[in-house]
Design an enzyme around this catalytic site. Structure first.
Site, PDB file in Angstrom:
ATOM      1  N   ASN A  44     -15.852  26.340  23.067  1.00 46.07           N
ATOM      2  CA  ASN A  44     -16.621  26.268  24.186  1.00 46.07           C
ATOM      3  C   ASN A  44     -16.506  27.554  24.684  1.00 46.07           C
ATOM      4  OD1 ASN A  44     -15.223  26.314  27.322  1.00 46.07           O
ATOM      5  ND2 ASN A  44     -13.507  25.517  25.769  1.00 46.07           N
ATOM      6  N   PHE A  58     -16.265  28.542  33.511  1.00 42.38           N
ATOM      7  CA  PHE A  58     -15.956  28.022  34.681  1.00 42.38           C
ATOM      8  C   PHE A  58     -17.111  27.698  35.558  1.00 42.38           C
ATOM      9  CE2 PHE A  58     -11.925  31.138  34.943  1.00 42.38           C
ATOM     10  CZ  PHE A  58     -11.360  30.364  34.087  1.00 42.38           C
ATOM     11  N   SER A  99      -8.376  31.771  30.309  1.00 47.28           N
ATOM     12  CA  SER A  99      -9.778  31.317  29.616  1.00 47.28           C
ATOM     13  C   SER A  99     -10.299  32.387  29.146  1.00 47.28           C
ATOM     14  CB  SER A  99     -10.583  30.640  30.674  1.00 47.28           C
ATOM     15  OG  SER A  99     -10.007  29.332  31.193  1.00 47.28           O
ATOM     16  N   ASN A 133     -13.672  32.889  28.365  1.00 46.12           N
ATOM     17  CA  ASN A 133     -15.067  33.112  28.715  1.00 46.12           C
ATOM     18  C   ASN A 133     -15.308  33.579  29.979  1.00 46.12           C
ATOM     19  OD1 ASN A 133     -15.495  31.398  26.168  1.00 46.12           O
ATOM     20  ND2 ASN A 133     -14.616  29.511  27.322  1.00 46.12           N
ATOM     21  N   THR A 134     -14.432  34.001  30.639  1.00 52.53           N
ATOM     22  CA  THR A 134     -14.588  34.761  31.995  1.00 52.53           C
ATOM     23  C   THR A 134     -14.168  36.262  31.498  1.00 52.53           C
ATOM     24  OG1 THR A 134     -14.678  33.175  33.435  1.00 52.53           O
ATOM     25  CG2 THR A 134     -14.305  35.083  34.395  1.00 52.53           C
ATOM     26  N   LYS A 171      -0.830  28.961  33.693  1.00 52.68           N
ATOM     27  CA  LYS A 171      -1.424  28.693  32.329  1.00 52.68           C
ATOM     28  C   LYS A 171      -1.839  29.872  31.655  1.00 52.68           C
ATOM     29  CE  LYS A 171      -4.707  25.592  30.018  1.00 52.68           C
ATOM     30  NZ  LYS A 171      -5.852  24.468  30.241  1.00 52.68           N
ATOM     31  N   ASN A 174      -3.938  27.528  26.707  1.00 54.99           N
ATOM     32  CA  ASN A 174      -5.286  27.326  26.833  1.00 54.99           C
ATOM     33  C   ASN A 174      -5.887  27.276  25.205  1.00 54.99           C
ATOM     34  OD1 ASN A 174      -7.959  27.458  27.925  1.00 54.99           O
ATOM     35  ND2 ASN A 174      -7.175  28.526  29.752  1.00 54.99           N
TER      36      ASN A 174
HETATM   37  C1  LIG Z   1     -15.116  22.086  26.982  1.00 52.13           C
HETATM   38  C2  LIG Z   1     -13.537  22.729  27.557  1.00 52.13           C
HETATM   39  C3  LIG Z   1     -13.607  23.198  28.869  1.00 52.13           C
HETATM   40  C4  LIG Z   1     -12.329  23.590  29.407  1.00 52.13           C
HETATM   41  N1  LIG Z   1     -12.307  24.190  30.732  1.00 52.13           N
HETATM   42  C5  LIG Z   1     -10.910  24.777  31.034  1.00 52.13           C
HETATM   43  C6  LIG Z   1     -10.843  25.105  32.399  1.00 52.13           C
HETATM   44  O1  LIG Z   1     -11.917  25.243  33.045  1.00 52.13           O
HETATM   45  N2  LIG Z   1      -9.882  25.786  32.640  1.00 52.13           N
HETATM   46  C7  LIG Z   1      -8.714  25.616  32.014  1.00 52.13           C
HETATM   47  O2  LIG Z   1      -7.655  26.024  32.263  1.00 52.13           O
HETATM   48  N3  LIG Z   1      -8.767  25.052  30.568  1.00 52.13           N
HETATM   49  C8  LIG Z   1     -10.203  24.575  29.984  1.00 52.13           C
HETATM   50  N4  LIG Z   1      -9.986  24.189  28.630  1.00 52.13           N
HETATM   51  C9  LIG Z   1      -8.832  24.372  28.001  1.00 52.13           C
HETATM   52  C10 LIG Z   1      -8.035  22.883  28.029  1.00 52.13           C
HETATM   53  O3  LIG Z   1      -7.410  22.597  29.068  1.00 52.13           O
HETATM   54  C11 LIG Z   1      -6.900  23.017  26.883  1.00 52.13           C
HETATM   55  O4  LIG Z   1      -5.841  23.995  27.329  1.00 52.13           O
HETATM   56  C12 LIG Z   1      -7.190  23.450  25.574  1.00 52.13           C
HETATM   57  O5  LIG Z   1      -8.333  22.638  25.234  1.00 52.13           O
HETATM   58  C13 LIG Z   1      -6.359  23.296  24.253  1.00 52.13           C
HETATM   59  O6  LIG Z   1      -6.148  21.649  24.470  1.00 52.13           O
HETATM   60  P1  LIG Z   1      -6.755  20.560  23.425  1.00 52.13           P
HETATM   61  O7  LIG Z   1      -6.562  21.012  22.108  1.00 52.13           O
HETATM   62  O8  LIG Z   1      -6.078  19.319  23.793  1.00 52.13           O
HETATM   63  O9  LIG Z   1      -8.332  20.718  23.962  1.00 52.13           O
HETATM   64  C14 LIG Z   1     -11.297  23.830  28.444  1.00 52.13           C
HETATM   65  C15 LIG Z   1     -11.293  23.121  27.059  1.00 52.13           C
HETATM   66  C16 LIG Z   1     -12.494  22.505  26.654  1.00 52.13           C
HETATM   67  C17 LIG Z   1     -12.523  21.941  25.353  1.00 52.13           C
END
Ligand SMILES: Cc1cc2nc3c(=O)[nH]c(=O)nc-3n(C[C@H](O)[C@H](O)[C@H](O)COP(=O)(O)O)c2cc1C
Length: 354
Positions: free
Chosen positions: A118, A122, A186, A188-189, A229, A258
């Site tokens: 992704n 934000f 993250s 993406n910012t 985080k 993350n």
């Molecule tokens: C579509 C998407 C959006 C996400 N948005 C955020 C976010 O806004 N803030 C954040 O701290 N992590 C965000 N994450 C990261 C997740 O919270 C998590 O740390 C990461 O995906 C790893 O866990 P997973 O493998 O179980 O998905 C996002 C992940 C995905 C897939």
């Protein structure tokens, strides 16, 4: 139930463009979350309570499985998350004002690897809207599970002013947050991950801590637990620096990790953004968790997240040193009852880990 999701619901959802499917899922959760009676019924079936609540940073969690940030960006459906068996919900990432995020398409799925990429950036409606949503739908004091608020910096805010964004969202949401997560990881910012470097980090974390203490003093309450985080792409040296600052400033815990900007060997897609779900991130986040656990001798509570798509994968995180886990991508692939399955499994194995 998992069988029905994996064989009927998921194939239908996966025929849709990924973000559209995500939006459908969110709408269903919002609809459910707005119906307390339905939530109560669903909760009766899914709720998992450890024999004794898990006590961490002054809060009590009914079980060890939380929803990771990014699914409920605006705090619109934590009641539904509780009903589906989670032990906590982390909402956000939220910025002071709403922002649209990056242009679509910005979410991509890789079913063979149980992964997503992704680059949402934000997208959220802003701190004030989240405050209204939480106050109205799931107010503090009337919750079955803690709600953590994950705060970040707006796209247009320069790095040297980022701290103001964090403080602003903290102030707006302090009355409704059970804990805060400072998100500097993250991918993406633009520039956000630079906040993980020593130059900005100490000032950022110190300022938020002062704000937290001042707010608590003013209201005669305990300060909020503060968590950071981090990304899975840091070197051990960088992790040492970050953990050093967290311990020095008495931060309450760390969320690792993350999404990753790295790709497994032979990964075909060239899409940019953060990779989540599956074996590759699981391994990286486990390494980070284990490193932090060992280097701090278990002094810094860790919430482990990244690539949990089975009971065994959740167990690995706890074995690596995490006190609790969070899931996101695994939930998308394994379905709405996956949190309950994990929470039950961790409960039954719990005694060994306490
Ligand atoms: C579509 C998407 C959006 C996400 N948005 C955020 C976010 O806004 N803030 C954040 O701290 N992590 C965000 N994450 C990261 C997740 O919270 C998590 O740390 C990461 O995906 C790893 O866990 P997973 O493998 O179980 O998905 C996002 C992940 C995905 C897939």
């Amino acid at each position: 139930m998992g069988f029905i999701y994996e064989n009927l619901v998921r194939p239908a959802l996966f025929k849709m463009e990924p973000e559209q499917a995500h939006d459908r899922g969110r709408t269903a959760l919002m609809t459910m979350g707005a119906l307390p009676t339905l939530c109560n019924l669903v909760r009766r079936y899914n709720q998992v309570c450890e024999d004794k609540p898990v006590k961490l940073f002054g809060l009590e969690f009914p079980n060890r499985v939380g929803l990771a940030a990014g699914m409920d960006k605006d705090g619109e459906f934590p009641r539904a998350i509780e009903a589906l068996g989670f032990g906590h919900a982390e909402v956000g990432t939220v910025t002071p004002e709403g922002q649209p995020g990056n242009p679509r398409p910005r979410l991509f799925r890789y079913p063979e690897q149980h992964s997503l990429i992704n680059r949402m950036g934000f997208n959220n409606k802003g701190a004030e809207v989240m405050l209204q949503a939480l106050s109205k739908n799931y107010p503090k004091g009337k919750r079955g599970i803690p709600v953590g608020v994950n705060i970040g910096k707006a796209k247009t805010t320069p790095l040297d002013q980022a701290v103001e964004d964090y403080v602003s969202s903290f102030r707006t949401l302090a009355d409704q947050a059970d804990y805060f997560t400072i998100n500097i990881s993250s991918p993406n910012t633009a520039g956000l991950r630079d906040l993980q470097g020593a130059t900005y980090l100490r000032e950022l974390l110190q300022t938020i801590r002062h704000e937290n203490l001042a707010h608590a003093k003013k209201l005669g309450r305990d300060p909020h637990p503060l968590l950071l985080k981090i990304a899975p792409d840091l070197t051990f040296h960088e992790i040492d620096e970050i953990v050093g600052v967290l311990l020095e400033l008495n931060y309450d815990g760390i969320i690792a990790t993350n999404t990753t900007i790295q790709r497994p060997e032979g990964f075909k897609s060239k899409e940019t953004g953060g990779l989540s779900g599956g074996e590759f991130i699981r391994r990286h986040s486990n390494e980070v968790i284990n490193y932090i656990y060992k280097s701090t001798e278990g002094k810094l509570p860790i919430i482990g997240v990244g690539g949990i798509d089975s009971v065994e994968a959740a167990g690995e995180k706890i074995d690596a040193g995490a006190s609790m886990v969070q899931i996101y991508t695994g939930w998308v692939y394994r379905g709405p009852f996956f949190a309950r399955e994990l929470a039950r499994a961790l409960k039954s194995k719990g005694e060994d880990w306490i």
